[in-house]
Design an enzyme around this catalytic site. Structure first.
Site, PDB file in Angstrom:
ATOM      1  CE  LYS A 280      25.337 -70.228  41.060  1.00 54.54           C
ATOM      2  NZ  LYS A 280      24.664 -71.204  40.275  1.00 54.54           N
ATOM      3  NE  ARG A 354      15.765 -69.120  34.453  1.00 52.99           N
ATOM      4  CZ  ARG A 354      15.846 -70.341  34.156  1.00 52.99           C
ATOM      5  NH1 ARG A 354      14.836 -71.117  33.916  1.00 52.99           N
ATOM      6  NH2 ARG A 354      16.928 -71.104  33.993  1.00 52.99           N
TER       7      ARG A 354
HETATM    8  N1  BES Z   1      24.715 -67.945  36.532  1.00 56.87           N
HETATM    9  C1  BES Z   1      24.153 -69.417  36.544  1.00 56.87           C
HETATM   10  C2  BES Z   1      24.563 -70.153  35.346  1.00 56.87           C
HETATM   11  C3  BES Z   1      26.057 -70.676  35.265  1.00 56.87           C
HETATM   12  C4  BES Z   1      25.987 -72.135  35.901  1.00 56.87           C
HETATM   13  C5  BES Z   1      26.751 -70.244  34.491  1.00 56.87           C
HETATM   14  C6  BES Z   1      27.332 -72.397  36.162  1.00 56.87           C
HETATM   15  C7  BES Z   1      28.153 -70.882  34.407  1.00 56.87           C
HETATM   16  C8  BES Z   1      28.247 -71.987  35.194  1.00 56.87           C
HETATM   17  C9  BES Z   1      22.702 -69.224  36.722  1.00 56.87           C
HETATM   18  O1  BES Z   1      22.240 -68.050  37.339  1.00 56.87           O
HETATM   19  C10 BES Z   1      22.096 -70.496  37.423  1.00 56.87           C
HETATM   20  O2  BES Z   1      22.479 -70.674  38.530  1.00 56.87           O
HETATM   21  N2  BES Z   1      21.442 -71.225  36.672  1.00 56.87           N
HETATM   22  C11 BES Z   1      20.974 -72.458  37.141  1.00 56.87           C
HETATM   23  C12 BES Z   1      19.561 -72.662  36.728  1.00 56.87           C
HETATM   24  C13 BES Z   1      18.749 -73.804  37.370  1.00 56.87           C
HETATM   25  C14 BES Z   1      18.604 -73.226  38.953  1.00 56.87           C
HETATM   26  C15 BES Z   1      17.414 -73.968  36.662  1.00 56.87           C
HETATM   27  C16 BES Z   1      21.779 -73.689  36.863  1.00 56.87           C
HETATM   28  O3  BES Z   1      22.347 -73.585  35.501  1.00 56.87           O
HETATM   29  O4  BES Z   1      22.035 -74.583  37.538  1.00 56.87           O
HETATM   30 MN    MN Z   2      21.914 -68.431  39.317  1.00 60.47          MN
END
Ligand code: BES
Ligand code: MN
Ligand code: ZN
Length: 503
Positions: A280, A354
Site C-alpha cells: 500500500k 477474502r
Molecule cells: N483492508 C483493505 C480494505 C480497506 C481499504 C479498508 C481502505 C478500509 C480502507 C483490503 O484488504 C484491501 O486492501 N482491499 C483492496 C482490494 C483491491 C486490491 C482489489 C482495496 O480495497 O484496495
Molecule cells: Mn488489503
C-alpha cells in the site's frame, strides 16, 4: 458509568427528586415537555426560554441552577426541535449534546426525564438505547497508552431514566440490553484502537480466552500446524511474509437448546494490512491496524450476547494474521489451494481479506449453521460506494437470503447502526475469471466491493449467508481518528431478535 430506572409515582414526583441534575426537553416552538412543565411551578423554566438563551432546536442545551420549587441542584434544558415531528436524528443530537454537558458537570448523578416516546414509530426502549449508546460514546477515552492520561472527567457517573411505574419493567430490560451493547462496543473500540505491535493475532486469541473464562464460553485457538492439517492454503498464504504466528479463534456461547443450529459470525482479523508485496502507499497506512475491525466487532458482539445470557447458540470464528511483505511473502501470480479445494490465483496480495475469510467460511460448514454472517473491513470500494454511513450488506437473492437480509437491515435501523443492501449476481462473477486457476482474487476496478462479495459467495453454498463490508463504518479518520465499535449494535440487535423469535 451506571444506568438505572427511577420509577415515578404520586409520591415521588420529578420536582421532589434529589439529584445533581435533571434533564428535560423543550421545543423550538417554546413549548415545554411534560416533565419540564412539572418543574415550572414558579415560571423559572418558561422565563429561561423567554430570555432567548436557548432556541429549543435539536442539540441546544441550557444549564440552570437553583430552580425554584425543584429539589434537584440543576436543571438541564435540552432542545428537541420540532414538537410535532421529532426525528431520530433530532433525538440523537439532543442526547449527544446532553451527554457532552454531563461529561463536564460538577455533579456525579443525573436523572433523564426526556419524553422517551417523542420520536414517531420509536418506543421508549429505542430512546433508552440511543441515550445510553450516545452517553457512553461521549465518555469513551482511547488513552490507555498515553503516559499522561487526560484528567479523569469529573462528570456524571450515575444516570437514571425517569419513567412511570407502569413502564418500569420494560425500561429496565431496555437498559440492560443497551448497557450490554455499550460494553460490547467499548471492547470493540479498545481492540481496534490498539496498535498492531500490541494487538497481534496472539493478543486477539488471548482476549478470546479471557472472555471464555469470564463468561464460561467454549474456546478453541488453532495454530499454524492445525491450519496446515486442515489444508487452509488460502489463509496460510497471507501469513507467509509475517513473523507473527497466525491464530484461528473459535468462541462458543451455547445459550440455546443443544440441538438448535447456531448462528455463526466470522470476523476478518488482519491485525495489520501493509498490502504485502502489492504494498500500500504510505499515507494513512497506520489505519490498517483497524483491519481487524471485523474480528473486534464479533468479539464485542459475543461479549454483549454473553452478558445478556441470550437463549441462542452463537459461535464466532476469527481467522487472524498479519499481511506483510518479505522474502517469503506470497507473490502476485502465486496460485494457492483453499480448504474447499478451489484454487486461487493471487493477482494482488492486498486483496487478502477474502483469502483468510474463504477458508474460515469453509471451516464453519461443520457447525451446520442456521445462518452465517461474515464481517470484514474488506474493500476501499465499499467506502466509495456507501461512504461512512452504511455498512455494505451482500447476500444471494433467493427467499431464504432475502429474509436474512431483511433481518439484518431491520436490526441496523432499530439500533441506529445501519446497512445498505448491495447486489450479488452471476454477471459480476465473470470478473473473477483466471486463466490458470479456478478464480482470481481480484475482479478489476469496476464494482470492487461486489466482486469481493462474489468471491466469498463461492465458499458459502452450503448454508444461508450474509456478508457485511464495514470498511467505511468500523473507524473514523482525521482529527476524530478511532474505532467506532460498529457493527456491534446491529449484530447484537439481530441476535436478540433471533433469540426472542425462538422463545
Ligand atoms: N483492508 C483493505 C480494505 C480497506 C481499504 C479498508 C481502505 C478500509 C480502507 C483490503 O484488504 C484491501 O486492501 N482491499 C483492496 C482490494 C483491491 C486490491 C482489489 C482495496 O480495497 O484496495
Ligand atoms: Mn488489503
Ligand atoms: Zn485488508
Amino acid at each position: 458509568m451506571d444506568f438505572s430506572i427511577k420509577s415515578l409515582d404520586a409520591k415521588s414526583t420529578i420536582a421532589s427528586i434529589k439529584t445533581g441534575c435533571i434533564a428535560v426537553a423543550v421545543f423550538e416552538n417554546k413549548n415545554l415537555s411534560s416533565a419540564a412543565q412539572a418543574l415550572n411551578h414558579k415560571g423559572d423554566i418558561s422565563a429561561a426560554l423567554k430570555s432567548g438563551d436557548i432556541s429549543g432546536k435539536a442539540g441546544t442545551t441550557l444549564l440552570l441552577r437553583g430552580v425554584n420549587g425543584v429539589a434537584a441542584e440543576r436543571v438541564l434544558l435540552v432542545g428537541l426541535g420540532k414538537e410535532e415531528a421529532v426525528s431520530e436524528k433530532d433525538f440523537s443530537s439532543a442526547v449527544q449534546a446532553m451527554a457532552r454537558v454531563f461529561t463536564t458537570l460538577g455533579a456525579s448523578d443525573a436523572i433523564i426525564a426526556l419524553p422517551l416516546d417523542a420520536v414517531a414509530a420509536r418506543d421508549a426502549s429505542w430512546a433508552i438505547h440511543s441515550t445510553i449508546l450516545n452517553t457512553r460514546d461521549a465518555a469513551y477515552r482511547g488513552d490507555s497508552l498515553k503516559s499522561k492520561k487526560e484528567p479523569a472527567a469529573s462528570g456524571v457517573r450515575k444516570i437514571a431514566f425517569a419513567v412511570s411505574t407502569v413502564s418500569a419493567s420494560i425500561a429496565k430490560e431496555a437498559v440492560a440490553h443497551a448497557v450490554a451493547v455499550a460494553n460490547g462496543v467499548a471492547l470493540t473500540k479498545d481492540l481496534g484502537n490498539l496498535p498492531a505491535n500490541v494487538c497481534t493475532p496472539t493478543y486477539l486469541a488471548n482476549a478470546a480466552k479471557k472472555m471464555a473464562k469470564d463468561y464460561k464460553l467454549g474456546v478453541e485457538v488453532l495454530d499454524r500446524k492445525q491450519l496446515q492439517a486442515l489444508k487452509m492454503g488460502s489463509f496460510l498464504s497471507v501469513t507467509n511474509g509475517s513473523d507473527e504466528p497466525p491464530k484461528f479463534i473459535v468462541l462458543k456461547h451455547m445459550g440455546g437448546k443443544a440441538k438448535d443450529a447456531p448462528v455463526v459470525l466470522v470476523g476478518k482479523g488482519i491485525t495489520f494490512d501493509s498490502g504485502g508485496i502489492s504494498l500500500k502507499p504510505g499515507a494513512a497506512m497506520d489505519e490498517m491496524k483497524y483491519d481487524m475491525g471485523g474480528a473486534a466487532s464479533v468479539l464485542g458482539t459475543m461479549r454483549a450476547v454473553a452478558e445478556l445470557k441470550l437463549k441462542l447458540n452463537v459461535i464466532i470464528v476469527i481467522p487472524s494474521c498479519e499481511n506483510m511483505p518479505s522474502g517469503s511473502a506470497t507473490k502476485p501470480g502465486d496460485i494457492v489451494t483453499s480448504m474447499s479445494g478451489q484454487t486461487i490465483e493471487i493477482l494482488n496480495t492486498d486483496a487478502e481479506g477474502r483469502l483468510v475469510l474463504c477458508d474460515a467460511l469453509t471451516y464453519v460448514e461443520r457447525f451446520k449453521p442456521a445462518a452465517v454472517v461474515d464481517v470484514a473491513t474488506l474493500t476501499g470500494a465499499c467506502i466509495t460506494a456507501l461512504g461512512h454511513h452504511n455498512s455494505g450488506l451482500f447476500t444471494r437473492s433467493d427467499d431464504a437470503h432475502d429474509a436474512l437480509a431483511h433481518e439484518l437491515l431491520n436490526a441496523g435501523k432499530a439500533s441506529g447502526d445501519t446497512a445498505w443492501r448491495m447486489p450479488i449476481e452471476d454477471s459480476y462473477q465473470e470478473q473473477l475469471k483466471s486463466n490458470f486457476a479456478d478464480m482470481a482474487n481480484i475482479g478489476g476496478p469496476a464494482a470492487g466491493s461486489v466482486t469481493a462479495a462474489c468471491f466469498l459467495e463461492r465458499y458459502t453454498k452450503k448454508y444461508t449467508w450474509a456478508h457485511l463490508d464495514i470498511a467505511g463504518t468500523a473507524w473514523k479518520s482525521g482529527a476524530a481518528k478511532g474505532s467506532t465499535g460498529r457493527p456491534v449494535p446491529l449484530l447484537t440487535m439481530f441476535l436478540v431478535k433471533r433469540a426472542q423469535a425462538g422463545e
